[in-house]
Design a protein around this motif. Structure first.
Motif: not given
Length: 315
Positions: A34-35, A40-42, A50-54
């Motif tokens: 994630c910028p 660092v996420t799977y 939906q391409l949102v950082c968890t």
């Protein structure tokens, strides 16, 4: 160099080799960094969200086809005007001819131009949807983008569909000069006819929405929605500061700043966007259902039946 120095050098180099192997594993696409929060996420977990950082809720950029899949009910998408292809009427050339730039971008992205349009269902409700794709020359608005959006809005007016446009653009396409600027007025005129028909229009402003798109259809909605922390504006921050000779406030041209100053009606996270749009559309549905293509006598009978059913429910 002694044998002991050689072994010591090998031990020091092992962590660097392991780090390189780890970086190669991350670069394979199995993991995404994630910028915003550097977590660092799977990758599959982010895609499922939906391409949102968890972790922090950062919204990654979404490609057009994936956006359509997120919003439209499965197997209900019907594309419109796919055959429209950009040309080079001005024979424009910067570092390379505009015609070559179009071909290269089409091959790289698999897109014909910077917007996809069509109709479909969202939670069972019909709508006309336009999705801009920033991958195609920064989502710039050229003649094809304007024509496809105009035809989409005119089709929606005819069929009495609400219109939703997902905006993501750097503005008008400079390679088409005045022809690109004309699209601002053309789309705005089509939206005025749509509004006069008492139909709903909702633009969704994503990162980034700037230039001529912001100056036209992105700000003409009955309800204007935006994604969190999206950059929204007309000119760039530096240009405005140089023109006004003033320091702009922190967070200027973000969706949160625009919400506080009344330019945006609501900020909706991407994971809630489909449900929110469906709720807004259902609230603004016409009193009577859209009539099927029947003759005048059948339409009159159909409407009388609807009134009798409604009267029965009220009693």
């Amino acid at each position: 160099m002694s044998i002991f120095d050689w072994f010591a050098k090998q031990e020091k180099s092992e962590p660097a080799i392991q780090q390189q192997q780890k970086e190669r594993e991350i670069a394979d696409g199995l993991w995404t960094k994630c910028p915003a929060c550097t977590t660092v996420t799977y990758t599959k977990d982010i895609q499922a969200n939906q391409l949102v950082c968890t972790e922090c809720g950062h919204h990654f950029r979404v490609e057009g086809p994936e956006r359509i899949a997120q919003l439209i009910d499965k197997n209900t998408w019907k594309p419109l005007n796919e055959h429209l292809n950009p040309t080079d009427p001005l024979k424009f050339c910067d570092r390379k001819p505009y015609s070559d730039r179009i071909k290269d971008t089409q091959e790289k992205t698999g897109l014909v131009d910077a917007v996809e349009t069509g109709t479909g269902l969202i939670d069972g409700l019909p709508l006309a949807l336009g999705v801009m794709d920033f991958r195609f020359m920064g989502g710039s608005m050229g003649s094809v983008v304007g024509e496809k959006l105009c035809r989409l809005i005119e089709h929606a007016t005819k069929e009495r569909f609400p219109v939703v446009i997902i905006c993501a653009s750097g503005g008008a396409r400079m390679q088409e000069g005045m022809l690109s600027l004309m699209q601002m007025a053309k789309i705005s005129g089509a939206l005025e006819h749509h509004r006069n028909a008492k139909l709903l229009y909702i633009p969704v402003l994503t990162h980034p929405t700037t230039g001529g798109v912001t100056a036209s259809f992105a700000m003409l909605g009955d309800m204007i929605l935006a994604e969190p922390k999206a950059t929204i504006g007309f000119a760039g921050r530096r240009v405005i500061e140089q023109t006004l000779r003033e320091k702009l406030p922190e967070g200027f041209q973000t969706s949160e700043y625009l919400l506080n100053n009344g330019f945006v009606d609501a900020i909706v996270p991407r994971t809630q966007l489909k449900r929110t749009l469906a709720q807004l559309i259902s609230i603004h549905q016409p009193f009577f259902p859209v009539l099927p293509p029947l003759d005048v006598r059948e339409q009159h009978h159909y409407r009388e039946e609807a009134i009798l059913k409604l009267d029965g429910r009220q009693k």
